[in-house]
Every structure is written in structure tokens, then in C-alpha cells.
Design a protein around this motif. Structure first.
Motif, short mmCIF file in Angstrom:
data_model
loop_
_atom_site.label_atom_id
_atom_site.label_comp_id
_atom_site.label_asym_id
_atom_site.label_seq_id
_atom_site.Cartn_x
_atom_site.Cartn_y
_atom_site.Cartn_z
N SER A 41 49.48 -3.84 -64.08
CA SER A 41 48.01 -3.85 -64.03
C SER A 41 47.43 -4.93 -63.13
O SER A 41 46.23 -4.93 -62.87
CB SER A 41 47.44 -4.02 -65.45
N SER A 88 44.00 -6.12 -60.80
CA SER A 88 43.14 -4.99 -61.16
C SER A 88 42.11 -4.78 -60.05
O SER A 88 41.82 -5.68 -59.28
CB SER A 88 42.44 -5.26 -62.49
N GLN A 141 41.47 3.85 -66.38
CA GLN A 141 42.69 3.10 -66.06
C GLN A 141 43.46 2.77 -67.32
O GLN A 141 44.70 2.86 -67.35
CB GLN A 141 42.31 1.82 -65.32
N GLU A 169 41.29 -8.09 -66.43
CA GLU A 169 41.79 -6.95 -67.20
C GLU A 169 43.25 -7.12 -67.63
O GLU A 169 43.58 -6.86 -68.80
CB GLU A 169 41.61 -5.66 -66.40
#
Length: 445
Positions: free
Chosen positions: A41, A44, A62, A7
């Protein structure tokens, strides 16, 4: 490792791809933005083990939180004017779609990736007890571990063992060394209670002739740990049973975020603060700011600020919680409490270092002394600074706690926050708080 990278990398590569496609270059400001995006981030959360709908919901949720913070910062700093609205919109839409596709591809490829890691690891567990069975079940459910549980070794008589048909008992501890010589065993977990210290030492001495990896599972890990982890003090291994999540770099990140966010909010809402202060002063007699003693970090008393919303300012050995249709609440106070506007002065507490933006809500000292005797683990919530908003509040446990069960649920969510803290969780709580403030939330009187 691959899953934790997917991600964040997609977020960055989609941004780069759009700029290369539209401008044939990647501006320096986008490189800086990419570093920030990746930092907040990575890693993830695990998603490919979830169903497709839940995975999509988690990815989109998210992404909405991260995108909101990024766009807000870009708007305040005027960076947003450097790029076209079409490009920004394309990035906002494309990123979660590509993230979901990438996770699905990783999910489809995972059997082959796991196969490349080698054959299943033959595993033995020493000690057929609660923690041994819990460990075995967790290892069996973990598809990505490639573990084959051969069975247990245990000295106790069969009538003293937990009833289970899932795993065989292969022998006693005295037979373990002989079994290892005649079978291929890759991993060996010792799940004996710490009271069996002499037996464990003797067994470890016998196991010096094996090539199996050996792990010790102390029975404290069956208990409810807060930030449980293994560390060392000058080379001596120690296990944390109850610890704050805000140690080292995490503490710096938390405090920096608190200062920057509270400064930004106070500057933004300063006109609102003046209007509310004037309204409180003109609509009822008494001080504008209500100061109440609460427990802060490590159970130390602090003064917490609120706009006065009642005709009384209780701060003694007995404090009566506000209830529905409470006659002590002023008309303006009812509105302030319903919208949480009465809490705004606590951003000053955050700058003072007494509170955090996100954390367990502070209770009156009188309530703390009452509930610490009734709820197990109640005082553990004071391992961190109290917050203006918290995980319990955005999950429906805000306002009056007229029953012990409600307070227990609030403490449950507070402790869950301590176990699972991350900068992303803080951002999610802030975003949910803003949303609930806009749409309204039951429970605040």
C-alpha cells in the motif's frame, strides 16, 4: 511524503490497536501481516486534493481490493481461523473510516504545514513556448509547491510569441543575468528547445554567478512519454522516452506475482478445466485447445492457448474477428466467450513466461500487422508481456473492435496502463475482472 504514509500507517495502526485492545498484545503473525500490508500500500496515491466524495470512493475502493487479497490469502493458509470474526469485521470497517478521517485532518493541516516550509519560491522560466507555458501552468496549479512565477525571459519578438496575459515577459536572455543580481530568484527553469543548444550553453555560463537553482526542461517532455525518467549510464545522464515499467525490482515483483497467482488459480480451477475440456470435445469436432500466434514481449511471436470456442481455428495472414451472432461460434463456445472461461488455459502461458496475468491483451498477428500501420504508438503496448486481462478490458473495451476508433481507445488504455503501472493497479484490474465475470460484460462474442 506525509500523504503517501497516511493510509498505509493507518491500516497497520488500526490493526495493532484492535489487538492491543482485545488481547493486550500484538501476535508475531500480525507483525508479518503488517509488513505485507505496508509494502503493498506504500506509497498511497494522492487523494487530499480531490473532493470529499471522490476521496472517500478512492479510499474505500482501494481498501476493498487490498482487504480481498489479504482475506483470501488468510483463508487459504488457514490463518483466518486464529482470530475472531468480530475482530476481523471491526478491522475491515474501522480501517477505511480512520483513513478518511486521517486524510481530512491532513487536508485541514496542510496550509500550516506548507507555511512552515518557508515563503513562496520566486521562479523564472526561460522560453515562452509550449513546454514553458505548460510548466508554468502546472507549477501555479500545484498548491503544495509554493511557487511564485515572476515571469518569462525570451529573445523572440512579441509577434512570434504565444498570446498569454497570465505571465509577463521580463526581458531578453541577455538581460537575465542583470535581473538575477537585482531580484531574489530561487528557481530558474530553462524551457528552450534542444535546437537552441549553443544559446543554452552560453546562458548556463552566464548563470554561474547566481545562487538560483537551475533546471533544464527538454522539449521531449511535451511528447507522450512511456515511463519517462532520468537515469544514468556509468555517470552519463540519459532520459528514457519509451521504457517498460518492469525493470529491476518491479520486474521481480511482477513475475513473482504472476507465478504465485497463476499456480493458485490453476490448482483451484483444475476441476473446471477438466469439465470444460470434456464439454468442448463432446459438443463439436476439433481440438480442445486452440493455439494461435500472437505478438508477445518486444513484438516476438508466441503461441497463446484458449479453449476452442469456434468451428474454425484461424491463424493465417487474415483472421476474422468474432462478431455478434457469429455462426462460427459453437453453443458452448458462446457461453465460454461471454464468461471469459475460454481464456483460462492462458494461465499456463503465464507460467511459461509468455504472458502475464495483467497486461495488454494479445491480438492475432494478422490484426497487429493491420493496426500498427493505422494507430500511432500501437506497437508500444508490446513493451510488456500480454495479459489475460487488462486495463482496457475492465474499462469496457473487450471483445470485438469493429471500428478503428474502438481499437484506438483500447490502445489508449493499454498505454495508460504502461504509464501508471503499480502492484495496486494490477490488483484493482484483477478484482474488477472477477466482478465483471460474475455480473457479465457486454462486448464479448
Amino acid at each position: 511524503m506525509l500523504e503517501s504514509l497516511v493510509e498505509p500507517l493507518v491500516m497497520v495502526f488500526v490493526l495493532w490497536g484492535l489487538f492491543i485492545y482485545t488481547e493486550n498484545r500484538i501476535p508475531m503473525s500480525i507483525f508479518i501481516t503488517s509488513i505485507v500490508l505496508f509494502s503493498i500500500s506504500f506509497p498511497s496515491g494522492a487523494k487530499i486534493r480531490k473532493g470529499f466524495v471522490k476521496m472517500c470512493r478512492d479510499v474505500i475502493g482501494q481498501w476493498l481490493v487490498i482487504a480481498t487479497f489479504v482475506l483470501t490469502f488468510a483463508y487459504i493458509t488457514r490463518y483466518i481461523t486464529l482470530y475472531s470474526e468480530k475482530l476481523i469485521l471491526a478491522w475491515l470497517i474501522a480501517t477505511p473510516i480512520v483513513q478518511i478521517l486521517a486524510l481530512q485532518l491532513l487536508k485541514l493541516a496542510s496550509p500550516k504545514l506548507i507555511e512552515w516550509q518557508g515563503p513562496p519560491q520566486n521562479t523564472l522560466i526561460i522560453g515562452l513556448n509550449e513546454q514553458g507555458l505548460l510548466l508554468a501552468d502546472n507549477l501555479q496549479r500545484d498548491y503544495y509547491q509554493r511557487i511564485n512565477i515572476l515571469g518569462f525571459f525570451e529573445d523572440r519578438a512579441p509577434n512570434r510569441l504565444p498570446q498569454t496575459d497570465a505571465y509577463p515577459v521580463l526581458g531578453s536572455l541577455n538581460e537575465l543575468s542583470r535581473y538575477l543580481k537585482s531580484h531574489t530568484v530561487h528557481k530558474l527553469y530553462i524551457a528552450l528547445p534542444m535546437s537552441s543548444h549553443p544559446r543554452i550553453l552560453k546562458m548556463l555560463d552566464d548563470l554561474k554567478d547566481t545562487t538560483a537553482s537551475i533546471y533544464f526542461v527538454p522539449d521531449i517532455f511535451v511528447t507522450d512519454l512511456i515511463q519517462g525518467r532520468v537515469s544514468e549510464v556509468n555517470g552519463i545522464p540519459v532520459v528514457s522516452v519509451c521504457e517498460t515499467p518492469f525493470t529491476g525490482v518491479d520486474g521481480v515483483i511482477k513475475r513473482t506475482a504472476d507465478i504465485l497467482f497463476s499456480l493458485f488459480v490453476l490448482i483451484l480451477i483444475s476441476p473446471i478445466l477438466l469439465v470444460i475440456a470434456l464439454g468442448v470435445k463432446l459438443t463439436s469436432p476439433g481440438p480442445i485447445i486452440f493455439k494461435q500466434r500472437r505478438y508477445g514481449l518486444d513484438g516476438q511471436e508466441i503461441l497463446v492457448y484458449k479453449f476452442r470456442s469456434m468451428t474454425v481455428t484461424e491463424d493465417g495472414s487474415k483472421v476474422t474477428q468474432a462478431t455478434k451472432n457469429d455462426q462460427r461460434i459453437t453453443p458452448l463456445g458462446a457461453f465460454l466467450r461471454k464468461t471469459s472461461l475460454d481464456e483460462l488455459p492462458q494461465f499456463i502461458n503465464v507460467l511459461q513466461g509468455r504472458m502475464s496475468v495483467v497486461g495488454p491483451r494479445p491480438h492475432a498477428v494478422a490484426h497487429n500487422e493491420e493496426y500498427r500501420k493505422l494507430i500511432k504508438g500501437y506497437m508500444v503496448r508490446h513493451k510488456v508481456k500480454p495479459g489475460i486481462t487488462g486495463w482496457a478490458q475492465v474499462n469496457g473495451f473487450r471483445g470485438e473492435t469493429d471500428t478503428l476508433d474502438k481499437m484506438e481507445q483500447r490502445v489508449h488504455y493499454d498505454l495508460e496502463y504502461l504509464r501508471n503501472w503499480s502492484p495496486r493497479l494490477d490488483m484493482l484490474i484483477v478484482a474488477k475482472t472477477i466482478w465483471l465475470t460474475i455480473v457479465g460484460q457486454d462486448g464479448a462474442y
